[in-house]
Write a protein that holds these residues in place. Structure first.
Motif, mmCIF file in Angstrom:
data_model
loop_
_atom_site.group_PDB
_atom_site.id
_atom_site.type_symbol
_atom_site.label_atom_id
_atom_site.label_comp_id
_atom_site.label_asym_id
_atom_site.label_seq_id
_atom_site.Cartn_x
_atom_site.Cartn_y
_atom_site.Cartn_z
ATOM 1 N N GLY A 11 -10.838 -1.005 4.613
ATOM 2 C CA GLY A 11 -10.673 -2.420 4.904
ATOM 3 C C GLY A 11 -10.908 -3.250 3.664
ATOM 4 N N HIS A 12 -11.642 -4.366 3.833
ATOM 5 C CA HIS A 12 -11.723 -5.290 2.697
ATOM 6 C C HIS A 12 -13.061 -5.938 2.421
ATOM 7 N N GLU A 13 -13.844 -6.251 3.448
ATOM 8 C CA GLU A 13 -15.045 -7.044 3.175
ATOM 9 C C GLU A 13 -16.235 -6.162 2.791
ATOM 10 N N ILE A 51 -11.083 3.607 1.371
ATOM 11 C CA ILE A 51 -9.625 3.447 1.395
ATOM 12 C C ILE A 51 -9.348 1.960 1.188
ATOM 13 N N CYS A 52 -8.244 1.653 0.544
ATOM 14 C CA CYS A 52 -7.817 0.264 0.321
ATOM 15 C C CYS A 52 -8.874 -0.513 -0.462
ATOM 16 N N CYS A 53 -8.945 -1.825 -0.234
ATOM 17 C CA CYS A 53 -9.768 -2.641 -1.138
ATOM 18 C C CYS A 53 -11.255 -2.456 -0.955
ATOM 19 N N THR A 54 -11.691 -2.037 0.245
ATOM 20 C CA THR A 54 -13.105 -1.669 0.389
ATOM 21 C C THR A 54 -13.439 -0.581 -0.624
ATOM 22 N N THR A 85 -5.245 5.362 -1.315
ATOM 23 C CA THR A 85 -4.546 4.080 -1.209
ATOM 24 C C THR A 85 -4.179 3.804 0.259
ATOM 25 N N PHE A 86 -3.559 2.662 0.454
ATOM 26 C CA PHE A 86 -3.069 2.241 1.775
ATOM 27 C C PHE A 86 -2.295 3.360 2.476
ATOM 28 N N LEU A 87 -1.399 4.039 1.756
ATOM 29 C CA LEU A 87 -0.548 5.044 2.413
ATOM 30 C C LEU A 87 -1.267 6.362 2.685
ATOM 31 N N GLN A 96 -7.806 -6.015 7.673
ATOM 32 C CA GLN A 96 -6.640 -5.967 6.783
ATOM 33 C C GLN A 96 -6.232 -4.551 6.332
ATOM 34 N N CYS A 97 -4.924 -4.338 6.412
ATOM 35 C CA CYS A 97 -4.271 -3.124 5.907
ATOM 36 C C CYS A 97 -4.655 -1.856 6.675
ATOM 37 N N ILE A 98 -5.146 -2.060 7.894
ATOM 38 C CA ILE A 98 -5.528 -0.917 8.728
ATOM 39 C C ILE A 98 -4.359 -0.634 9.671
ATOM 40 N N VAL A 129 -0.468 -5.167 -9.846
ATOM 41 C CA VAL A 129 -1.337 -5.161 -8.669
ATOM 42 C C VAL A 129 -0.533 -4.823 -7.420
ATOM 43 N N GLY A 130 -1.229 -4.786 -6.290
ATOM 44 C CA GLY A 130 -0.524 -4.730 -5.008
ATOM 45 C C GLY A 130 -0.597 -3.403 -4.289
ATOM 46 N N CYS A 131 0.297 -3.296 -3.329
ATOM 47 C CA CYS A 131 0.175 -2.318 -2.247
ATOM 48 C C CYS A 131 0.921 -1.017 -2.534
ATOM 49 N N ASN A 132 0.969 -0.195 -1.494
ATOM 50 C CA ASN A 132 1.965 0.871 -1.358
ATOM 51 C C ASN A 132 2.924 0.417 -0.270
ATOM 52 N N THR A 184 -5.627 -4.245 -9.961
ATOM 53 C CA THR A 184 -6.495 -4.363 -8.779
ATOM 54 C C THR A 184 -5.802 -3.669 -7.607
ATOM 55 N N GLY A 185 -6.457 -3.700 -6.457
ATOM 56 C CA GLY A 185 -5.835 -3.261 -5.204
ATOM 57 C C GLY A 185 -5.393 -1.810 -5.224
ATOM 58 N N CYS A 186 -4.295 -1.543 -4.529
ATOM 59 C CA CYS A 186 -3.827 -0.158 -4.433
ATOM 60 C C CYS A 186 -3.200 0.329 -5.737
ATOM 61 N N THR A 187 -2.692 -0.581 -6.569
ATOM 62 C CA THR A 187 -2.213 -0.140 -7.885
ATOM 63 C C THR A 187 -3.367 0.478 -8.660
ATOM 64 N N SER A 209 -10.726 -5.475 -6.287
ATOM 65 C CA SER A 209 -9.905 -5.493 -5.072
ATOM 66 C C SER A 209 -8.867 -6.615 -5.172
ATOM 67 N N CYS A 210 -8.129 -6.843 -4.078
ATOM 68 C CA CYS A 210 -7.081 -7.870 -4.136
ATOM 69 C C CYS A 210 -7.640 -9.284 -4.232
ATOM 70 N N VAL A 211 -8.771 -9.576 -3.574
ATOM 71 C CA VAL A 211 -9.314 -10.931 -3.773
ATOM 72 C C VAL A 211 -9.748 -11.098 -5.231
ATOM 73 N N TRP A 221 4.873 -3.660 -3.323
ATOM 74 C CA TRP A 221 4.229 -4.609 -2.406
ATOM 75 C C TRP A 221 4.737 -4.445 -0.982
ATOM 76 N N MET A 222 3.896 -4.807 -0.027
ATOM 77 C CA MET A 222 4.347 -4.835 1.375
ATOM 78 C C MET A 222 3.686 -5.960 2.159
ATOM 79 N N SER A 223 2.529 -6.472 1.746
ATOM 80 C CA SER A 223 1.790 -7.386 2.632
ATOM 81 C C SER A 223 2.062 -8.848 2.291
ATOM 82 N N GLU A 224 1.780 -9.710 3.254
ATOM 83 C CA GLU A 224 1.910 -11.151 3.004
ATOM 84 C C GLU A 224 0.944 -11.588 1.911
ATOM 85 N N LYS A 225 -0.183 -10.888 1.832
ATOM 86 C CA LYS A 225 -1.145 -11.228 0.776
ATOM 87 C C LYS A 225 -0.497 -11.102 -0.600
ATOM 88 N N ALA A 226 0.382 -10.117 -0.748
ATOM 89 C CA ALA A 226 1.034 -9.908 -2.048
ATOM 90 C C ALA A 226 1.906 -11.116 -2.401
HETATM 91 O O1 BF8 Z 1 -5.677 -6.253 -0.306
HETATM 92 S S1 BF8 Z 1 -3.078 -3.807 -2.282
HETATM 93 S S2 BF8 Z 1 -2.101 -2.418 0.714
HETATM 94 S S3 BF8 Z 1 -5.390 -2.704 0.383
HETATM 95 S S4 BF8 Z 1 -2.786 -5.773 0.585
HETATM 96 FE FE1 BF8 Z 1 -3.629 -3.749 1.344
HETATM 97 FE FE2 BF8 Z 1 -1.882 -4.185 -0.475
HETATM 98 FE FE3 BF8 Z 1 -3.582 -2.261 -0.766
HETATM 99 FE FE4 BF8 Z 1 -6.152 -4.545 -0.334
HETATM 100 NI NI1 BF8 Z 1 -4.106 -5.765 -1.288
#
Ligand code: BF8
Length: 670
Positions: A284-286, A319-322, A337-339, A358-360, A470-473, A500-503, A543-545, A579-584
């Motif tokens: 997760g994230h927090e 896993i992920c940003c946690t 990573t996310f995947l 997030q991202c679960i 930066v960013g996701c899978n 940062t993040g999954c990169t 992490s992503c934040v 990237w895949m998420s709105e956060k990206a």
């Molecule tokens: O906030 S990089 S898949 S884990 S959204 Fe999610 Fe994307 Fe990974 Fe972290 Ni960011």
């Protein structure tokens, strides 16, 4: 009879080699097929993407639709006559959808920040013993930019103010940033002055964090804002409220509570799990959750309890940003990573997977059903419907007790493991934890901790430029392929990478976060600098934040001088290859609005060419930064490098030049 004859089609299965560049993931995808367990890699084959949705031109903001406006195969000749029922054009629809993504991303980051601010307030009020202030220097720094007095005058003498008082007022002011009635988001002033003034001129300084997100939802409601430029103006204001507001506060308050990261060594990939240990994977994230689990899992009584149950110890991983949060402050290894979230459970070795927000993926509950794994949700806003999921609500007022319950549950579950354990034996060493402060120290040493060293080496050409990757899978892309190809191409061309993040996790799994990677992968100039100061060519910033750390690092580079007055002057570029998420999208847009050319693999705007051109071309004239899109990783890296070279030329540093030590005669000649 006809039914009997009907052949049941075998489900399509993902090719492990085509799905990921990572051998551990390939092994676990193959394992999922042996066990008959479906994962996202298989679903990506059977579920096709909507061809109109990917173009960004499907409007479902009212019940007369969805109105779908695909781009004609031959493109648009002459006037674009496409309209929704209400008359909304493709540009309006794409812009509405785009800024709704910004709203989603900004809300996720910022709500995370709010949660940390609430815990900080509880800590400042001494309502919880579990959370206490760890970094007082950071507290003072944050207090100052939030306008909280850090000194007090007593009998004409300026004295330090009581830290408990400073903490309490800082927490109250910080929490107010989400919903205050007047003024502007205070942390925005941390941007270089020229950037702040530009935003002011453009009318995009956020008033408070929540308001900008709410206003997007209003403007994109049926029949409100119908001008793609005006819509993007609000998208820009909300993205700034995220990057320079909610995310930045999340990072800063986490640093106050849990400590500012300094470089740590650890390992990454599924192979960090241990067969003879209780494996707890936090996802997760927090860090509010993970910090407590780390504290509890280290308690002697818990280790004794694990031993009593036959385990050699307790292995935490993330896993992920946690994962990035636990890594940068405690050196806890990265599981994946996310995947890789489903794949981690398929090892059969996860005794508990604890998730927050997030991202679960919801399918982890289905995968967990096939094993003994306890899947525990902990956040009131993120529950799952499957009956095997356990909800233990985490609250700062009884955080230690919650964490103890979770860790004990995992230990008790160790003996329920089946014979199906298979942990892939792949992991890589890494160095992480390069916050703005520690990078400054690394670059300057203890005598002059500054960014001058970096600037000097950019000016003399050893370092060509700086990239934030930066960013996701994304299951539509081969797992990690583009992260790694782009990062390698950048460092090969002497561009230092901040990640940062999954990169960051992908780079760690590939061994690119080790100082030794400079010699094997970086160009001669970058390698020389990395070897001299002892840093990897790719720096893990969290992490992503923590993308807010990249903004602040860029600001430090501006302040150190010699490279212009604004972030848009720097030889720098951004990227989110998978990237895949709105956060990206929110992150990408706050980079763009901060003056950074930012390239994504693809953008959900191609169905509206005029709007697409607006954000990918015209935006540069307005904000000094713009979007770009390129799927091919090598071309993608070279778009960034070409931009870096353009900026070097504009700065007049396109010809490599070393600082020349001048003797007296040379000075006289001058
Ligand atoms: O906030 S990089 S898949 S884990 S959204 Fe999610 Fe994307 Fe990974 Fe972290 Ni960011």
């Amino acid at each position: 009879m006809a039914e009997e004859k009907k052949k049941v089609k075998a489900p399509k299965l993902a090719d492990p080699i085509a799905s990921s560049i990572d051998v551990a993931s390939q092994e676990m995808i193959a394992r999922s097929h042996e066990l008959g367990i479906e994962t996202i890699f298989d679903r990506a084959l059977t579920m096709k993407q909507c061809a109109i949705g990917v173009q960004g031109t499907c409007c479902k903001n009212c019940s007369m639709g969805p109105c779908r406006l695909p781009l004609p195969k031959a493109g648009i000749e002459g006037e674009d006559t496409r309209k929704g029922l209400c008359g909304a054009t493709a540009n309006t629809i794409a812009a509405r959808n785009f800024i709704r993504m910004i709203a989603g991303g900004a809300a996720a980051h910022s709500d995370h920040g709010r949660c940390v601010a609430e815990v900080f307030l509880s800590a400042a009020r001494k309502e919880t013993e579990a959370y206490q202030i760890k970094d007082f220097d950071k507290l003072i720094e944050v207090a100052k930019y939030l306008g909280v007095a850090t000194t007090v005058e007593v009998d004409g003498e300026e004295l330090d103010r009581d830290l408990d008082e400073v903490a309490l007022e800082t927490a109250e002011v910080a929490l107010g940033e989400w919903g205050k009635a007047e003024g502007e988001v205070l942390s925005v002033k941390k941007a270089p002055e020229a950037r702040y003034e530009l935003w002011k001129k453009m009318g995009v300084i956020p008033r408070n964090i929540d308001r900008e997100i709410v206003e997007i939802m209003h403007r994109t409601h049926m029949g409100v804002d119908q001008d793609y430029k005006n819509l993007m103006k609000q998208g820009t204001r909300a993205a700034i409220a995220d990057g320079w507001g909610g995310s930045m506060l999340a990072t800063d308050l986490q640093d106050i509570l849990f400590g500012t990261p300094y470089p740590v060594q650890s390992e990454a990939n599924l192979g960090v799990m241990k067969e003879d240990h209780v494996n707890i994977v936090i996802h997760g994230h927090e860090p509010v959750l993970s910090e407590m689990i780390i504290a509890v899992a280290q308690k002697q009584e818990m280790l004794d309890y694990a031993n009593k149950k036959g385990a050699a110890g307790i292995q935490l991983s993330g896993i992920c940003c946690t994962a990035n949060e636990m890594l940068q402050r405690h050196g806890v290894p990265l599981c994946g990573t996310f995947l890789q979230q489903e794949l981690a459970i398929i090892t059969g070795a996860v005794d508990a997977m604890v998730v927050d927000i997030q991202c679960i993926m919801q399918n982890i509950a289905n995968v967990a059903k096939c094993f003994h794994t306890k899947l525990i949700t902990t956040h009131p806003i993120a529950k799952m419907e499957q009956e095997n999921v356990i909800h233990i609500e985490f609250d700062e007022h009884h955080a230690i007790e919650d964490a103890e319950r979770i860790v004990k549950m995992a230990i008790d579950n160790y003996e329920n493991r089946g014979s199906e354990v298979m942990i892939p034996q792949h992991k890589a060493p890494l160095v992480a934890g390069f916050a703005v402060e520690s990078t400054e120290y690394h670059l300057g040493g203890s005598f002059r901790g500054t960014y001058y060293t970096l600037n000097d080496n950019i000016i003399n050409g050893r370092i060509r430029g700086v990239a934030g990757v930066v960013g996701c899978n994304n299951a539509r892309t081969k797992h990690n392929r583009d992260h790694i190809a782009i990062c390698k191409e950048l460092i090969k061309n002497d561009v230092i990478v901040l990640t940062t993040g999954c990169t960051a996790i992908a780079c760690a799994m590939e061994g690119l976060l080790m100082p030794e990677a400079a010699a094997t992968h970086a160009g001669a100039g970058l390698a020389e600098v990395c070897e001299t100061v002892g840093i990897p060519p790719i720096l893990h910033l969290g992490s992503c934040v923590d993308n807010s750390r990249i903004l602040l690092a860029a600001t430090e580079v501006v302040k150190a001088g010699g490279l212009g007055n604004d972030i848009s002057d720097l030889p720098a570029a951004g990227s989110a290859p998978e990237w895949m998420s709105e956060k990206a999208i929110s992150i990408g847009h706050y980079f763009v609005s901060s003056g950074v050319y930012t390239v994504f693999s693809n953008l959900p705007t191609t169905g509206a060419p005029v709007f697409n051109d607006y954000i990918c071309k015209e935006f540069e004239e307005l904000y000094g930064g713009m979007w770009g899109a390129e799927q091919d990783p090598i071309k993608h890296a070279h778009l960034m490098i070409a931009h870096i070279d353009k900026k070097r030329k504009e700065l007049g540093i396109d010809k490599a030049r070393d600082r020349v030590m001048m003797d007296f005669a040379a000075r006289q000649a001058l």
